[in-house]
Design a protein around this motif. Structure first.
Motif, PDB file in Angstrom:
ATOM      1  N   ASN A 534     -31.261   3.624   0.609  1.00 39.17           N
ATOM      2  CA  ASN A 534     -31.233   4.998   1.146  1.00 39.17           C
ATOM      3  C   ASN A 534     -31.193   4.985   2.671  1.00 39.17           C
ATOM      4  OD1 ASN A 534     -31.143   6.395  -1.207  1.00 39.17           O
ATOM      5  ND2 ASN A 534     -33.328   6.884  -1.295  1.00 39.17           N
ATOM      6  N   ALA A 538     -28.336   6.452   4.996  1.00 39.92           N
ATOM      7  CA  ALA A 538     -28.584   7.481   6.024  1.00 39.92           C
ATOM      8  C   ALA A 538     -27.949   7.071   7.351  1.00 39.92           C
ATOM      9  CB  ALA A 538     -30.090   7.685   6.198  1.00 39.92           C
ATOM     10  N   ILE A 571     -34.472  13.524   7.438  1.00 40.91           N
ATOM     11  CA  ILE A 571     -34.406  14.445   6.291  1.00 40.91           C
ATOM     12  C   ILE A 571     -34.573  15.867   6.810  1.00 40.91           C
ATOM     13  CG2 ILE A 571     -35.473  15.033   4.054  1.00 40.91           C
ATOM     14  CD1 ILE A 571     -36.694  12.103   4.217  1.00 40.91           C
ATOM     15  N   PHE A 584     -32.705  15.579  -7.102  1.00 38.90           N
ATOM     16  CA  PHE A 584     -32.443  16.120  -5.759  1.00 38.90           C
ATOM     17  C   PHE A 584     -31.626  15.091  -4.995  1.00 38.90           C
ATOM     18  CE2 PHE A 584     -33.248  16.299  -1.224  1.00 38.90           C
ATOM     19  CZ  PHE A 584     -32.876  17.610  -0.947  1.00 38.90           C
ATOM     20  N   THR A 585     -30.473  15.518  -4.556  1.00 37.37           N
ATOM     21  CA  THR A 585     -29.613  14.612  -3.792  1.00 37.37           C
ATOM     22  C   THR A 585     -28.762  15.416  -2.806  1.00 37.37           C
ATOM     23  OG1 THR A 585     -27.936  12.874  -3.928  1.00 37.37           O
ATOM     24  CG2 THR A 585     -27.793  14.615  -5.579  1.00 37.37           C
ATOM     25  N   GLY A 592     -29.822  11.474  -7.490  1.00 38.14           N
ATOM     26  CA  GLY A 592     -31.098  12.145  -7.169  1.00 38.14           C
ATOM     27  C   GLY A 592     -32.273  11.641  -7.988  1.00 38.14           C
ATOM     28  N   MET A 593     -32.163  10.418  -8.510  1.00 36.12           N
ATOM     29  CA  MET A 593     -33.262   9.887  -9.343  1.00 36.12           C
ATOM     30  C   MET A 593     -34.020   8.769  -8.653  1.00 36.12           C
ATOM     31  SD  MET A 593     -33.697  11.586 -11.981  1.00 36.12           S
ATOM     32  CE  MET A 593     -34.781  10.543 -12.910  1.00 36.12           C
ATOM     33  N   ALA A 596     -37.416   9.861  -7.173  1.00 32.50           N
ATOM     34  CA  ALA A 596     -38.291  10.332  -8.267  1.00 32.50           C
ATOM     35  C   ALA A 596     -38.851   9.134  -9.026  1.00 32.50           C
ATOM     36  CB  ALA A 596     -37.518  11.245  -9.195  1.00 32.50           C
ATOM     37  N   PHE A 621     -40.383   6.172   5.401  1.00 33.50           N
ATOM     38  CA  PHE A 621     -41.048   6.233   4.087  1.00 33.50           C
ATOM     39  C   PHE A 621     -42.235   5.270   4.112  1.00 33.50           C
ATOM     40  CE2 PHE A 621     -38.480   8.856   1.311  1.00 33.50           C
ATOM     41  CZ  PHE A 621     -37.330   9.050   2.081  1.00 33.50           C
TER      42      PHE A 621
HETATM   43  P1  ADP Z   1     -29.794   9.615  -4.272  1.00 35.98           P
HETATM   44  O1  ADP Z   1     -29.881   8.450  -3.377  1.00 35.98           O
HETATM   45  O2  ADP Z   1     -29.046   9.401  -5.515  1.00 35.98           O
HETATM   46  O3  ADP Z   1     -29.442  10.871  -3.597  1.00 35.98           O
HETATM   47  P2  ADP Z   1     -32.611   9.497  -4.052  1.00 35.98           P
HETATM   48  O4  ADP Z   1     -33.653  10.075  -4.929  1.00 35.98           O
HETATM   49  O5  ADP Z   1     -32.713   8.080  -3.769  1.00 35.98           O
HETATM   50  O6  ADP Z   1     -31.260   9.880  -4.747  1.00 35.98           O
HETATM   51  O7  ADP Z   1     -32.599  10.325  -2.718  1.00 35.98           O
HETATM   52  C1  ADP Z   1     -32.687  11.712  -2.757  1.00 35.98           C
HETATM   53  C2  ADP Z   1     -32.292  12.322  -1.431  1.00 35.98           C
HETATM   54  O8  ADP Z   1     -33.254  12.077  -0.418  1.00 35.98           O
HETATM   55  C3  ADP Z   1     -31.070  11.793  -0.847  1.00 35.98           C
HETATM   56  O9  ADP Z   1     -29.910  12.392  -1.411  1.00 35.98           O
HETATM   57  C4  ADP Z   1     -31.226  12.149   0.603  1.00 35.98           C
HETATM   58  O10 ADP Z   1     -30.850  13.461   0.852  1.00 35.98           O
HETATM   59  C5  ADP Z   1     -32.668  12.059   0.838  1.00 35.98           C
HETATM   60  N1  ADP Z   1     -33.012  10.759   1.491  1.00 35.98           N
HETATM   61  C6  ADP Z   1     -33.515   9.677   0.891  1.00 35.98           C
HETATM   62  N2  ADP Z   1     -33.721   8.701   1.801  1.00 35.98           N
HETATM   63  C7  ADP Z   1     -33.331   9.179   3.004  1.00 35.98           C
HETATM   64  C8  ADP Z   1     -33.309   8.653   4.333  1.00 35.98           C
HETATM   65  N3  ADP Z   1     -33.705   7.408   4.636  1.00 35.98           N
HETATM   66  N4  ADP Z   1     -32.851   9.465   5.333  1.00 35.98           N
HETATM   67  C9  ADP Z   1     -32.469  10.714   5.052  1.00 35.98           C
HETATM   68  N5  ADP Z   1     -32.447  11.258   3.836  1.00 35.98           N
HETATM   69  C10 ADP Z   1     -32.882  10.494   2.802  1.00 35.98           C
END
Ligand code: ADP
Length: 635
Positions: A534, A538, A571, A584-585, A592-593, A596, A621
């Protein structure tokens, strides 16, 4: 001249008047409160009651008391009850009775009693002997006298006998039935003339039993000696209580008190056929019923007082009533209910614990039942929860497995790169070695070095495959001791090629000390892998000048802390709370899993995961996992 009215017209005449008067008197008599049934009327009837020993000498006193009470209750006339004791019967038979006879004569000479009731054999003998001198015309009821002691030759038409019959054989039989192991019967009978008579009778009737039990006779002993022996009786002995008015040493005793003393000291059960002793001191058996004898005596007395002829009242000698046993004595001497003769009645049965505490026990039973139901329900709930937990872990493991596939899908390019690189080197090295070997004088040392390189590259490729398989393997949730720095390093090794491919610097700063937690290594790897991918996503989404993912591990209190930060766009503030929600994605191809699942895994490890934006941009995180106190492996 006055007109004369015919007399017959106004005066019905004296016969009619007489009839009217009679009718009026009858009506008046009917209206007046007459003597209610049982209400005394007329002249009092004088009843003389003569006791053989004393007013309180058992067993006769029990008969006398019941007769007196019943007579007073049932008599339609007022009663004048006078009682006298023939004390001389105790010591001598016949004794110095003349003064007593004189006394009675002077007492009743003017007006003899209406009836004489003698209680017991000595009294019966006395009234028969002195009837001519004392009350020649008075009817007599001789009661509570054993049939063998009734002087039948001196009976007159003015006498009624209510006799009893002592069946010693039946009594010994009953003793041996309830206590079949009995070996000895110790017989307590005193030494007065009456007792001596009975002693002989008991001996005679006991003879047929001598083959089954031994008899011990205490007639010659002082009562003190009897008590001494009764306290040391050998096992399987019973005491037969006959009578004790004078002991072998010539000392007079009150039967009741003597028996009570014996009962207190004896180490064997006491049997007596007199109901008067039953209920406190004796075991029971077939006995003379006080009520039966008394009832017949009272019936006879009332009939006689009402004008009935004594000679017309014939009563057969009364034998023993149905056996009765004292439950407390049965318990004391281990007498089984099954040994009792048929038709026996058990009295004084102490209420069982159920009867005594029925409502308390019912309440306790209810409480236990309710409690049992609650416990059962809770246990069922617990097992259902356990089942649900196992179920959810299984689902989580499956979902996590799927999620790993998708993460690894994203890594395909870097994995291909990682494998291609050693494979390319292997090919180049192999071709070089081949060329060198074709030359006339190949440099074998160089060839050997090339082979070492080929081997190393092969191992590199194998390592990539091994790591890939370890991430993709489907394993059940397993809690083991994990060193987190090592887990983080493994994941970094996994994504390093990807980071390199995307031109992202992957910085890792692990804690100097080992961070041991209890957890599932594959699932925690997955969490870190998700967060790192992730983070790289980003950064890739923006034109950042600084392209850096930083992973740090540290010990924070009792928790291991893993922080993964990036230099991406961060974010959106409104999304900070939603990023861990399923589905949520913000990515066009996202599921979006990932987060979670990451949160579910972290919480299953009793940890926490949070997301925030850094002041200088980019997301951060943080994962906190409890440090393992006990580092042994557990499933
Ligand atoms: P996916 O990667 O399939 O979208 P995730 O549950 O891993 O599902 O992430 C959910 C959402 O959280 C991402 O779509 C993104 O919008 C946000 N997100 C996660 N990690 C980051 C990050 N390091 N920087 C910015 N947004 C992030």
């Amino acid at each position: 001249m006055s007109a004369r009215v015919p007399t017959a017209a106004i005066n019905p005449g004296w016969p009619v008047l007489a009839v009217r008067l009679c009718v009026c008197l009858l009506v008046l008599a009917a209206m007046l409160p007459g003597p209610a049934s049982g209400e005394p009327r007329g002249e009092p009837k004088r009843v003389l009651m003569l006791h053989s020993f004393g007013r309180d000498f058992l067993p006769w006193s029990a008969f006398a008391r019941t007769i007196r009470t019943e007579l007073e209750q049932q008599s339609p006339w007022p009663l004048e009850l006078q009682e006298h004791n023939l004390l001389s019967a105790r010591v001598n038979n016949p004794g110095p009775e003349a003064p007593f006879v004189d006394y009675l004569r002077s007492l009743y000479s003017g007006r003899p009693p209406d009836i004489v009731v003698s209680i017991g054999a000595p009294a019966a003998r006395f009234v028969q002997k002195y009837r001519a001198q004392l009350f020649p015309e008075t009817p007599m009821v001789l009661t509570a006298v054993e049939q063998r002691l009734v002087n039948r030759t001196d009976l007159t038409d003015n006498d009624t006998v209510i006799a009893v019959y002592n069946d010693f054989s039946a009594f010994f039989d009953s003793i041996l039935q309830v206590l079949p192991d009995t070996q000895t019967i110790a017989v307590v009978i005193g030494a007065s003339p009456l007792e001596k008579f009975w002693l002989e009778e008991v001996k005679r009737e006991g003879k047929p039993f001598e083959s089954r039990v031994a008899f011990v006779w205490y007639a010659d002993l002082s009562f003190a000696e009897i008590l001494k022996r009764a306290s040391m009786l050998p096992p399987h002995t019973v005491l037969f209580w006959g009578l004790m008015s004078i002991d072998g040493a010539g000392v007079a005793h009150e039967g009741d008190l003597a028996l009570r003393n014996l009962r207190a000291i004896a180490n064997a059960p006491i049997f007596s056929f007199q109901e008067a002793y039953f209920g406190r001191d004796t075991v029971g058996g077939p006995m003379h019923s006080i009520n039966e004898s008394s009832e017949r005596t009272v019936n006879a007395a009332i009939r006689i007082l009402g004008g009935g002829k004594p000679a017309d009242i014939k009563v057969q000698p009364i034998g023993f009533a149905s056996p009765k046993y004292d439950w407390r004595e049965m318990q004391r001497w281990g007498i089984s209910e099954s040994n009792l003769p048929p038709g026996s009645e058990i009295l004084f049965r102490e209420p069982g614990i159920w009867e005594r505490y029925s409502w308390q026990l019912s309440l306790i039973a209810c409480v236990i039942l309710i409690q049992g139901g609650l416990i059962g329900g809770l246990l069922r709930e617990r097992s259902r929860r356990r089942f649900a937990e196992v179920e959810s872990r299984q689902r989580l493991a499956e979902l996590a497995h799927l999620n790993r596939y998708s993460a690894v899908g994203e890594l395909t390019t870097s994995i291909a790169h990682e494998i291609n690189q050693p494979l390319g080197s292997i090919l180049t090295n192999a071709e070089t070695a081949e060329l060198m070997l074709k030359s006339s004088s190949p440099n074998l040392d160089e060839v050997r070095e090339i082979l070492v390189d080929i081997k190393r590259d092969d191992q590199r490729a194998s390592e990539v495959i091994r790591r890939l398989r370890s991430v993709l393997k489907k394993t059940p949730f397993e809690m083991r001791d994990i060193e987190l720095n090592e887990t983080v390093r493994q994941v970094i090794g996994f994504v390093a090629a990807m980071a390199h491919g995307r031109d992202i610097a992957l910085k890792c700063c692990t804690a100097s000390a080992g961070l041991h937690v209890k957890g599932d290594a594959v699932q925690l790897q997955q969490v870190f892998l998700n967060l790192m991918i992730n983070a790289m996503d980003a950064i890739s989404e923006v034109e950042a000048k600084k392209r850096e993912v930083c992973v740090t591990t540290s010990l924070s209190g009792a928790s291991a802390e893993i922080r993964i930060s990036d230099t991406g766009a961060g974010i959106a503030t409104g999304d900070l709370k939603k990023v861990f929600d399923p589905f949520f994605t913000t990515k066009p191809q996202g599921m979006g899993m990932g987060l979670a699942i990451a949160r579910t895994i972290v919480e299953a490890h009793h940890g926490q995961i949070s997301a925030e934006n850094q002041p200088l941009g980019g997301a951060l995180f943080t994962i906190r996992l409890p440090i393992a106190r006990d580092r042994s492996t557990s499933a």
